[in-house]
Design a protein around this motif. Structure first.
Motif, mmCIF file in Angstrom:
data_model
loop_
_atom_site.group_PDB
_atom_site.id
_atom_site.type_symbol
_atom_site.label_atom_id
_atom_site.label_comp_id
_atom_site.label_asym_id
_atom_site.label_seq_id
_atom_site.Cartn_x
_atom_site.Cartn_y
_atom_site.Cartn_z
ATOM 1 N N ILE A 3 0.836 -1.199 0.000
ATOM 2 C CA ILE A 3 0.000 0.000 0.000
ATOM 3 C C ILE A 3 0.875 1.254 0.000
ATOM 4 N N SER A 4 1.858 1.289 0.888
ATOM 5 C CA SER A 4 2.687 2.496 0.984
ATOM 6 C C SER A 4 3.588 2.683 -0.234
ATOM 7 N N ASN A 5 3.908 1.607 -0.962
ATOM 8 C CA ASN A 5 4.731 1.724 -2.166
ATOM 9 C C ASN A 5 3.916 2.002 -3.423
ATOM 10 N N THR A 6 2.600 2.080 -3.268
ATOM 11 C CA THR A 6 1.726 2.394 -4.399
ATOM 12 C C THR A 6 1.475 3.897 -4.388
ATOM 13 N N PRO A 7 1.815 4.574 -5.474
ATOM 14 C CA PRO A 7 1.679 6.032 -5.466
ATOM 15 C C PRO A 7 0.221 6.477 -5.437
ATOM 16 N N ILE A 8 0.010 7.611 -4.801
ATOM 17 C CA ILE A 8 -1.312 8.246 -4.820
ATOM 18 C C ILE A 8 -1.313 9.209 -5.982
ATOM 19 N N GLY A 9 -2.279 9.052 -6.851
ATOM 20 C CA GLY A 9 -2.381 9.936 -7.999
ATOM 21 C C GLY A 9 -3.101 11.214 -7.646
ATOM 22 N N ASP A 10 -3.291 12.012 -8.645
ATOM 23 C CA ASP A 10 -4.109 13.205 -8.505
ATOM 24 C C ASP A 10 -5.174 13.133 -9.587
ATOM 25 N N LEU B 98 6.574 -3.532 -6.859
ATOM 26 C CA LEU B 98 7.099 -4.792 -6.322
ATOM 27 C C LEU B 98 8.531 -4.698 -5.815
ATOM 28 N N LYS B 99 9.391 -4.037 -6.544
ATOM 29 C CA LYS B 99 10.812 -4.006 -6.166
ATOM 30 C C LYS B 99 11.011 -3.423 -4.761
ATOM 31 N N PRO B 100 10.475 -2.236 -4.447
ATOM 32 C CA PRO B 100 10.669 -1.737 -3.080
ATOM 33 C C PRO B 100 9.896 -2.543 -2.035
#
Length: 140
Positions: A20-27, A119-121
């Motif tokens: 969740i935290s490695n998934t960017p929040i868009g605008d 996935l990588k991070p």
């Protein structure tokens, strides 16, 4: 047995939180751009909002089939934590995301992934937890 089950459940919940935290929040502008891209590929019937991809992460121990979820990141984290408590020894662990453009984020469609995808991070964080925190999970 209960300690191992709790340990793996906590580990699964933390993995989901890492994803969740490695998934960017868009605008809104980025989301519209993604939707236009997807519309050219195929119709999704969705109207994602900022945070949609983060909020679509789920944990399952019984199936690889995930629901098309639309949650905020906190709700997704809370759901993963609750689901993780259902782990029983021998279950397989599945963590997934049915968001229609999660694959695009993994392929760095967003500059916010900084060329690393999701996935990588996340896997790097999982390996760090595996090496350092499993004993702590077991002792809790």
């Amino acid at each position: 047995k209960r300690r191992f089950e709790r340990m793996i459940g906590m580990f699964a919940s933390d993995i989901a939180d890492m994803a969740i935290s490695n998934t960017p929040i868009g605008d809104d502008d980025t989301e519209k751009s993604v939707l236009q891209y997807l519309a050219r590929q195929k119709s999704t019937g969705l109207d994602p909002m900022p945070g949609f991809a983060q909020g679509s992460w789920q944990v399952s121990f019984s199936t690889q089939i995930f629901q098309k979820a639309i949650y905020d990141a906190q709700t997704a984290s809370d759901n993963a934590s609750m689901q993780s408590k259902n782990y029983q020894l021998g279950d397989l662990l599945y963590i997934g995301n049915k968001g229609p453009y999660i694959g695009l984020l993994e392929k760095n469609f967003s500059d916010k992934t900084m060329g690393m995808g999701i996935l990588k991070p996340t896997i790097a964080a999982i390996e760090a937890v595996y090496k350092t925190d499993l004993v702590r999970y077991y002792q809790q």
